[in-house]
Structure formats: structure tokens, C-alpha cells
Design an enzyme around this catalytic site. Sequence first.
Site, PDB file in Angstrom:
ATOM      1  N   LYS A   1      10.354  33.712  79.069  1.00  0.00           N
ATOM      2  CA  LYS A   1      11.662  33.061  78.952  1.00  0.00           C
ATOM      3  C   LYS A   1      11.537  31.645  78.367  1.00  0.00           C
ATOM      4  CE  LYS A   1      12.526  33.913  83.340  1.00  0.00           C
ATOM      5  NZ  LYS A   1      11.404  34.792  83.728  1.00  0.00           N
TER       6      LYS A   1
ATOM      7  N   ASP B   1       0.730  37.155  73.585  1.00  0.00           N
ATOM      8  CA  ASP B   1       1.242  37.599  74.883  1.00  0.00           C
ATOM      9  C   ASP B   1       1.195  39.121  74.893  1.00  0.00           C
ATOM     10  OD1 ASP B   1       2.790  38.453  77.052  1.00  0.00           O
ATOM     11  OD2 ASP B   1       4.210  36.789  76.883  1.00  0.00           O
TER      12      ASP B   1
ATOM     13  N   VAL C   1       3.571  22.560  79.966  1.00  0.00           N
ATOM     14  CA  VAL C   1       4.727  22.343  80.851  1.00  0.00           C
ATOM     15  C   VAL C   1       4.831  23.558  81.787  1.00  0.00           C
ATOM     16  CG1 VAL C   1       7.239  21.852  80.888  1.00  0.00           C
ATOM     17  CG2 VAL C   1       5.845  20.932  79.063  1.00  0.00           C
ATOM     18  N   ALA C   2       3.723  24.327  81.871  1.00  0.00           N
ATOM     19  CA  ALA C   2       3.766  25.538  82.711  1.00  0.00           C
ATOM     20  C   ALA C   2       3.178  25.235  84.093  1.00  0.00           C
ATOM     21  CB  ALA C   2       3.032  26.680  82.036  1.00  0.00           C
ATOM     22  N   ARG C   3       1.873  25.253  84.208  1.00  0.00           N
ATOM     23  CA  ARG C   3       1.214  24.961  85.478  1.00  0.00           C
ATOM     24  C   ARG C   3      -0.128  24.296  85.226  1.00  0.00           C
ATOM     25  NH1 ARG C   3       5.251  25.068  87.556  1.00  0.00           N
ATOM     26  NH2 ARG C   3       6.005  26.204  89.368  1.00  0.00           N
TER      27      ARG C   3
ATOM     28  N   ASP D   1       2.814  17.916  81.647  1.00  0.00           N
ATOM     29  CA  ASP D   1       3.823  17.722  82.693  1.00  0.00           C
ATOM     30  C   ASP D   1       3.318  18.182  84.059  1.00  0.00           C
ATOM     31  OD1 ASP D   1       6.510  17.159  83.649  1.00  0.00           O
ATOM     32  OD2 ASP D   1       6.827  19.325  83.749  1.00  0.00           O
TER      33      ASP D   1
ATOM     34  N   GLU E   1      -1.039  17.967  92.575  1.00  0.00           N
ATOM     35  CA  GLU E   1       0.117  17.094  92.350  1.00  0.00           C
ATOM     36  C   GLU E   1       0.527  16.406  93.643  1.00  0.00           C
ATOM     37  OE1 GLU E   1       3.179  19.409  90.412  1.00  0.00           O
ATOM     38  OE2 GLU E   1       1.939  19.740  88.647  1.00  0.00           O
TER      39      GLU E   1
ATOM     40  N   HIS F   1       5.686  16.255  86.483  1.00  0.00           N
ATOM     41  CA  HIS F   1       6.314  17.558  86.726  1.00  0.00           C
ATOM     42  C   HIS F   1       7.843  17.448  86.636  1.00  0.00           C
ATOM     43  CE1 HIS F   1       5.617  21.666  88.878  1.00  0.00           C
ATOM     44  NE2 HIS F   1       6.659  21.727  88.065  1.00  0.00           N
ATOM     45  N   LEU F   2       8.285  17.052  85.449  1.00  0.00           N
ATOM     46  CA  LEU F   2       9.727  16.824  85.255  1.00  0.00           C
ATOM     47  C   LEU F   2      10.409  17.952  84.491  1.00  0.00           C
ATOM     48  CD1 LEU F   2       9.895  13.008  84.289  1.00  0.00           C
ATOM     49  CD2 LEU F   2      10.404  14.089  86.486  1.00  0.00           C
ATOM     50  N   GLY F   3       9.653  19.016  84.181  1.00  0.00           N
ATOM     51  CA  GLY F   3      10.205  20.087  83.335  1.00  0.00           C
ATOM     52  C   GLY F   3      11.568  20.578  83.782  1.00  0.00           C
ATOM     53  N   ALA F   4      11.745  20.714  85.089  1.00  0.00           N
ATOM     54  CA  ALA F   4      13.008  21.272  85.589  1.00  0.00           C
ATOM     55  C   ALA F   4      13.948  20.187  86.074  1.00  0.00           C
ATOM     56  CB  ALA F   4      12.716  22.235  86.734  1.00  0.00           C
TER      57      ALA F   4
HETATM   58  N1  LIG Z   1       7.243  22.232  84.382  1.00  0.00           N
HETATM   59  C1  LIG Z   1       8.270  22.782  84.960  1.00  0.00           C
HETATM   60  O1  LIG Z   1       9.039  22.112  85.641  1.00  0.00           O
HETATM   61  C2  LIG Z   1       8.541  24.234  84.774  1.00  0.00           C
HETATM   62  C3  LIG Z   1       9.855  24.704  84.734  1.00  0.00           C
HETATM   63  C4  LIG Z   1      10.079  26.076  84.558  1.00  0.00           C
HETATM   64  C5  LIG Z   1       8.998  26.936  84.437  1.00  0.00           C
HETATM   65  N2  LIG Z   1       7.742  26.449  84.539  1.00  0.00           N
HETATM   66  C6  LIG Z   1       6.583  27.334  84.392  1.00  0.00           C
HETATM   67  O2  LIG Z   1       6.601  27.863  83.093  1.00  0.00           O
HETATM   68  C7  LIG Z   1       5.884  29.092  83.068  1.00  0.00           C
HETATM   69  C8  LIG Z   1       6.683  30.140  82.307  1.00  0.00           C
HETATM   70  O3  LIG Z   1       7.894  30.416  82.956  1.00  0.00           O
HETATM   71  P1  LIG Z   1       8.827  31.605  82.414  1.00  0.00           P
HETATM   72  O4  LIG Z   1      10.077  31.530  83.186  1.00  0.00           O
HETATM   73  O5  LIG Z   1       8.880  31.565  80.943  1.00  0.00           O
HETATM   74  O6  LIG Z   1       7.981  32.864  82.874  1.00  0.00           O
HETATM   75  P2  LIG Z   1       8.071  34.341  82.280  1.00  0.00           P
HETATM   76  O7  LIG Z   1       7.554  35.218  83.334  1.00  0.00           O
HETATM   77  O8  LIG Z   1       9.423  34.593  81.717  1.00  0.00           O
HETATM   78  O9  LIG Z   1       7.042  34.319  81.062  1.00  0.00           O
HETATM   79  C9  LIG Z   1       5.648  34.304  81.243  1.00  0.00           C
HETATM   80  C10 LIG Z   1       5.030  35.051  80.080  1.00  0.00           C
HETATM   81  O10 LIG Z   1       3.624  34.906  80.153  1.00  0.00           O
HETATM   82  C11 LIG Z   1       3.040  36.128  79.719  1.00  0.00           C
HETATM   83  N3  LIG Z   1       1.665  36.228  80.160  1.00  0.00           N
HETATM   84  C12 LIG Z   1       1.200  36.520  81.404  1.00  0.00           C
HETATM   85  N4  LIG Z   1      -0.132  36.514  81.405  1.00  0.00           N
HETATM   86  C13 LIG Z   1      -0.545  36.223  80.134  1.00  0.00           C
HETATM   87  C14 LIG Z   1      -1.810  36.080  79.526  1.00  0.00           C
HETATM   88  N5  LIG Z   1      -2.940  36.203  80.217  1.00  0.00           N
HETATM   89  N6  LIG Z   1      -1.825  35.777  78.216  1.00  0.00           N
HETATM   90  C15 LIG Z   1      -0.702  35.627  77.509  1.00  0.00           C
HETATM   91  N7  LIG Z   1       0.529  35.766  78.029  1.00  0.00           N
HETATM   92  C16 LIG Z   1       0.603  36.046  79.343  1.00  0.00           C
HETATM   93  C17 LIG Z   1       3.961  37.175  80.301  1.00  0.00           C
HETATM   94  O11 LIG Z   1       3.831  38.396  79.628  1.00  0.00           O
HETATM   95  C18 LIG Z   1       5.325  36.551  80.097  1.00  0.00           C
HETATM   96  O12 LIG Z   1       5.904  36.966  78.878  1.00  0.00           O
HETATM   97  C19 LIG Z   1       5.618  29.430  84.525  1.00  0.00           C
HETATM   98  O13 LIG Z   1       4.302  29.043  84.844  1.00  0.00           O
HETATM   99  C20 LIG Z   1       6.605  28.560  85.280  1.00  0.00           C
HETATM  100  O14 LIG Z   1       6.164  28.285  86.563  1.00  0.00           O
HETATM  101  C21 LIG Z   1       7.486  25.121  84.676  1.00  0.00           C
HETATM  102  O1  LIG Z   2       8.493  26.489  88.612  1.00  0.00           O
HETATM  103  C1  LIG Z   2       9.444  25.744  88.410  1.00  0.00           C
HETATM  104  O2  LIG Z   2      10.625  26.101  88.561  1.00  0.00           O
HETATM  105  C2  LIG Z   2       9.185  24.386  87.927  1.00  0.00           C
HETATM  106  O3  LIG Z   2       7.840  24.098  87.933  1.00  0.00           O
HETATM  107  C3  LIG Z   2       9.980  23.335  88.623  1.00  0.00           C
HETATM  108  O4  LIG Z   2       9.397  22.891  89.800  1.00  0.00           O
HETATM  109  P1  LIG Z   2      10.195  21.845  90.705  1.00  0.00           P
HETATM  110  O5  LIG Z   2      11.381  22.552  91.285  1.00  0.00           O
HETATM  111  O6  LIG Z   2       9.252  21.404  91.774  1.00  0.00           O
HETATM  112  O7  LIG Z   2      10.641  20.740  89.817  1.00  0.00           O
END
Ligand SMILES: NC(=O)c1ccc[n+]([C@@H]2O[C@H](COP(=O)([O-])OP(=O)(O)OC[C@H]3O[C@@H](n4cnc5c(N)ncnc54)[C@H](O)[C@@H]3O)[C@@H](O)[C@H]2O)c1
Ligand SMILES: O=C(O)[C@H](O)COP(=O)(O)O
Length: 593
Positions: A158, A178, A238-240, A264, A269, A291-294
Site C-alpha cells: 500500500k 516484491d 520509512v518502514a521499520r 524515519d 526507538e 518516526h513521524l511517518g504517520a
Molecule cells: N513510518 C511510519 O510511521 C509508517 C507508517 C505506515 C506504515 N509503516 C510501515 O510501512 C511498511 C509498509 O506498510 P504497508 O501498509 O505498505 O504494508 P503492505 O502489507 O501493504 O505492503 C508490504 C509489501 O511488502 C511486500 N513484501 C513482504 N516481504 C517482502 C520481501 N521479502 N521482499 C519484497 N517485498 C516484500 C509484501 O508483498 C507487500 O506487498 C510496514 O512496515 C509498516 O509498518 C510505517
Molecule cells: O505502523 C504504523 O502505523 C506506523 O509506524 C505509525 O506508528 P505510530 O502510530 O507509532 O506513529
Amino acid sequence: MAETNGHTSRPKVLIPEKVSPDGLRLLQETLDVDEKKGLTPDQLVEIIGDYEALIVRSETKVNAALLTAGKKLRVVARAGVGVDNIDLETATKLGVIVVNSPQGNINAAAEHTIALLMAVARNIGSASVSIKGGKWERSKLVGVEVKGKTLSILGLGKVGLTVARAAGGLGMNLMAFDPYANPSLAASANVELVSSMDELLEQADFLTVHTPMIASTKGVIGASELSKMKKTARILNVARGGIVDEQALLSAIEAGTIAGAGLDVFTSEPPQPGDTASKLIEHPAVVATPHLGASTVEAQENVSIDVCTQVISILSGQLPRSAVNAPIILPEEYRTLQPFVILLEKMGSLYTQHFGQSNSTQRLRTTFELTYEGTLASTSNTKPLFASLVKGLVAPVTSTDTMNINIVNAELIAKERGILISEYKSRDKLEQEGYSASVTLKARLDPRSPSTSRRGNPMEGAQPGQRAKKIEDQIITGFVVNNQPYISRLGRFSCQFVPTGTLLICRNYDEPGKIGVVGGRLGKAGVNIRFMSVAPIEQSSNNGNGGGLEVDWQEVRENEALMILGVDRPVDEEVRKGLIEEEGVVEASVVLL
Ligand SMILES: NC(=O)c1ccc[n+]([C@@H]2O[C@H](COP(=O)([O-])OP(=O)(O)OC[C@H]3O[C@@H](n4cnc5c(N)ncnc54)[C@H](O)[C@@H]3O)[C@@H](O)[C@H]2O)c1
Ligand SMILES: O=C(O)[C@H](O)COP(=O)(O)O
């Protein structure tokens, strides 16, 4: 609502992190909401036993100790996406539903990625620090453009896809790795899906990671991967924290083999002084955010309303929209299934109270056939219906754990209690019945069941050469019209009643005067009749046992009918027994639905 010392108390929700007030206002209408920030893990464990729901973001570690201490806990809600701070396995075992908000902050995370992309490309972080320090360093802070550059995306889910669409608007070339990505969605965003990580790494001017943090993605971008990239490449995360190995990234940036990074998220943390994450943050080639992504007003409103609505649903016995440790229920599916979820719970409870009267032992030891009929047969996700049936079957004979029977643990609980349910589908059309979907529950008592052996199995009782007694079907059929559940068959009898409130169900000889007898007895006992329905023998059950069951103790007579009376208060055991003594009333059961 829970009863304590005669007082009705509202379910309690604990919120140990900052969650937007928009959703909390919804909770406050029916629940007691405690916002308690800054608690230590030990303090959390100490108080969690008082709460039915826990709402967290990424900071609270919802581990086995916390979940186990949460004796009343029914739901853990993550106001966000990532659930890597929640022990899903333990939650599932304990029947605690974990919900999240998979959509609410995607845009915020994607925009933050673009913000870091531009900040890294144009040295925004260093430039800001420099000018605030009174300097004017134009030649030192020359950046690069992103137009025409390649953005390599690891994880095209997403957030990854949303980033791709925005970066496409900036004129970037897009590629992604992916293994589970949807090729048509990738194509619609002009993303080239590559089949190897190496290709992704070699081409990248910018590499952005958007996978979840799972075993297979921990450190997936390490020293070896970074060494395959251009020296001018920049990394975004910005993932983890930890998907990109922090030590490997720091070494590569210090060695000049990677040009910079926008980060991020971090393995720990907040990062501790002196640790690798802190060294990365301090590096001038790194732009970092905490960690401001959201963390946008809009995203926090979205996730708060989303999860708070789900908490309310779960605590009022309804299905959540996005349970992480339970099957996904699509909104359309949810609307269709919800009335049947109620029906199945009523059918289960009716079964146990009506047929299982002598089966007061907690172990039901029964095998059931559950058939979804008509349009219900096309439902692919029957888990909520299954769970609801188990809840209904078990609730009348248990006092402690029924609250926690749900789609997460229903199968396990059924197994533990010796209930075996086989699900079937029958696509036969039901139009002539006046409804399009129904569900039938048939029971087959285990001959080893305490109830069966106590009463004796009539088939076993027959002497060689003797005909065994014809026996009663333990069968219930229900349907839904205008969202209202009805029962259309109970045992051998064809009926139509709404399974709600206190019901007195009498099996009697189908002769004149019986209604008066029962009505008179109830009147004397001060019990008002709300409605009454007389059920004749179902046509299909007149020959043989109607495809029904072979094991029951009730002797079957042909000239019987069932009387179902909705009454305004519980019927005393004395009154019930008195009815059976009346001539022609063979059996009477009181059920509360
Ligand atoms: N920084 C933030 O505040 C923040 C905010 C929202 C989401 N996130 C993080 O962003 C990341 C993505 O969120 P999302 O909602 O898009 O998730 P999602 O589940 O929609 O997408 C993850 C994608 O990663 C793919 N994937 C899984 N393992 C893989 C691998 N080994 N190689 C390649 N691709 C692989 C999956 O097929 C999937 O399409 C998550 O880690 C989520 O926690 C962080
Ligand atoms: O996984 C998430 O939704 C984001 O990393 C956001 O995390 P937070 O709610 O602690 O800002």
C-alpha cells in the site's frame, strides 16, 4: 455491560499512548476510557487486568506477559498499521482479537517518504541547520534532482504503491522488487517489477523500503546488498528500523560507498546515545525524523476513528473490519453475514438449552453438521458463522470463557470441548420458502457422551430381532428476513418464530384443548404470554427420520405438535414440571435466547 455488586459497569479501555481524540469521543459514549501515558511495562501489567480493551501505537510492547495479565482483555487495537510490537501468537491463543488500521496512514507514510527523498536529494536537513547557525553555505550544499532518476522500491504494497505514484509525478523511473506484488497494480503505476534484488539494487539512484518487519526482511539490506549499489545512491527507510542494517549503512556512508540516507525508523526507538542509530542520525549525509511517518493530523484522525469503531464493534459482540489475527471480513461480506452471525449464536444456544437439557455437563461431546443453504452457500468466509455457533452452544453451559469465543479461537475451543462441526454447502434455491438463505444444524450425539449413556441409546437397547424405536431428530433450521433471524424447524417440527427472550417450548399430543391447559397453568403462575406459535410435524420427517439423526432417547409419536410460547419472565422449574404432568404434554423446556 458487566454486573459488579449489583451495579452495571461499562467496559474499560486503556490507552497508554497519544491517540487522536476523534475516535476517543466515540468510545466515551459507551465505554470508560482511561488515557494513561508514561507507564512502565510493570505498571501496565499491574493494571491491565481491569480492562476489556487496549489501544496502542508503536511504542507499547504488547508482549505475552501483558496479554496474559489482561484477564478481561478482548481486543488490542493498534492505531496504525505495523503490529510488530504485538505478540500475535499469544493474543490468538488467548482469543484476544488484534485489530489495526491498514489504510488510515498510508498516504501520510508515503508523503513522508517523498519528503525525505527530496530532503536527502537537496540537503534540506544540513542546509536548515547551517542557516539557523548563521551560515550561508550555498556551494557546499549543492544537491541532485530526482527527475529522470531511478527509484527502486522494495515492497510494493500500500505505501510502496502510493510512493510510486507520487514519485512518478516527479518524473522518476520506477522499479520494484516484491515477490507478492500485484502485476496489474504495478503496471498501472508505471512500475517495472524486477525478478531479482540485485537488479533492483544495481539500478537504484534512490532505494526506498516498504516491507513489513518480519523474519525474512530483518537486515535484508545489509553490507552485501549496499555494496552492489551505485556510490551516488541514497537509501530511504520509512518502514521499520532494522530492515536496512544500521551498522552496514553507517559503514557504507562513512566509507563514501553510499551517498546518504533519509531515515524515519530505527531498531530501537528512541535511539540511545552512542548506539549505531544515533551515529547515523548525527551524520551530515543523513536526514532523520523521529518516526513521524504517520504523524499527520489527518492520518491520526483516520486511524483513531478506524480502530475505536472496531473496539466498539468487538465489545458489543460484532465483527471487526480489520482483525489482524482473524480472517479479513470485507465490508460487503460483513453486512450480509451479520444477521446470520446473530442467528447462528441463537441456534447454538437453542440447541444446548432445548435438546441438551439433560446434558448439563460442560463437555458436549457432540458432532454437528452445519449446512449453509441457498445464497449463503456462496459465502467463502464462514469463520464468523462457525465462531458464533460455538459461542451459542457453549454459552448456556459455561460461565467463564464465553465472552472470549470469537473468530480467532472458536475452532480451538470447540475442539477442547469435544464439539466437532463439519461445514457443508447446499446451493439449492429456496425461493419457494420466501427467503434466499438459510442454515441447518444437525447433531449426532457421541454414543460415549455422558448424557447418551445415562439415558441409554435406544438403538443399543433393542433386542435382536426387535425393531428399534423411531427416534427424534436433533435438527434446527434458521433463516433471515429483513435482517431478522427466525427459526423454521426445531426437531421434527416445522415452525416460524423469532429466537429471542424467554421461550417455553412444549411437545404435546396434537389434540384440542392443549393450548388452554398450558395457558391456564402459566396464567396461574403469573406468567404473561407475549406470543404463541404452534408447530406441526415437518412433512419431510414423517417417513424415516427425515435425514436426521440416529441417536436420541426421545420416543417419537406421530400425533404430536410443538407449542412455542414467548413469555415475559423465566418459568419456574416447578411450573415447567407441572406442565409435563398435564395429560398430553410430553415435554417442556424453557430457553433464554
Ligand atoms: N513510518 C511510519 O510511521 C509508517 C507508517 C505506515 C506504515 N509503516 C510501515 O510501512 C511498511 C509498509 O506498510 P504497508 O501498509 O505498505 O504494508 P503492505 O502489507 O501493504 O505492503 C508490504 C509489501 O511488502 C511486500 N513484501 C513482504 N516481504 C517482502 C520481501 N521479502 N521482499 C519484497 N517485498 C516484500 C509484501 O508483498 C507487500 O506487498 C510496514 O512496515 C509498516 O509498518 C510505517
Ligand atoms: O505502523 C504504523 O502505523 C506506523 O509506524 C505509525 O506508528 P505510530 O502510530 O507509532 O506513529
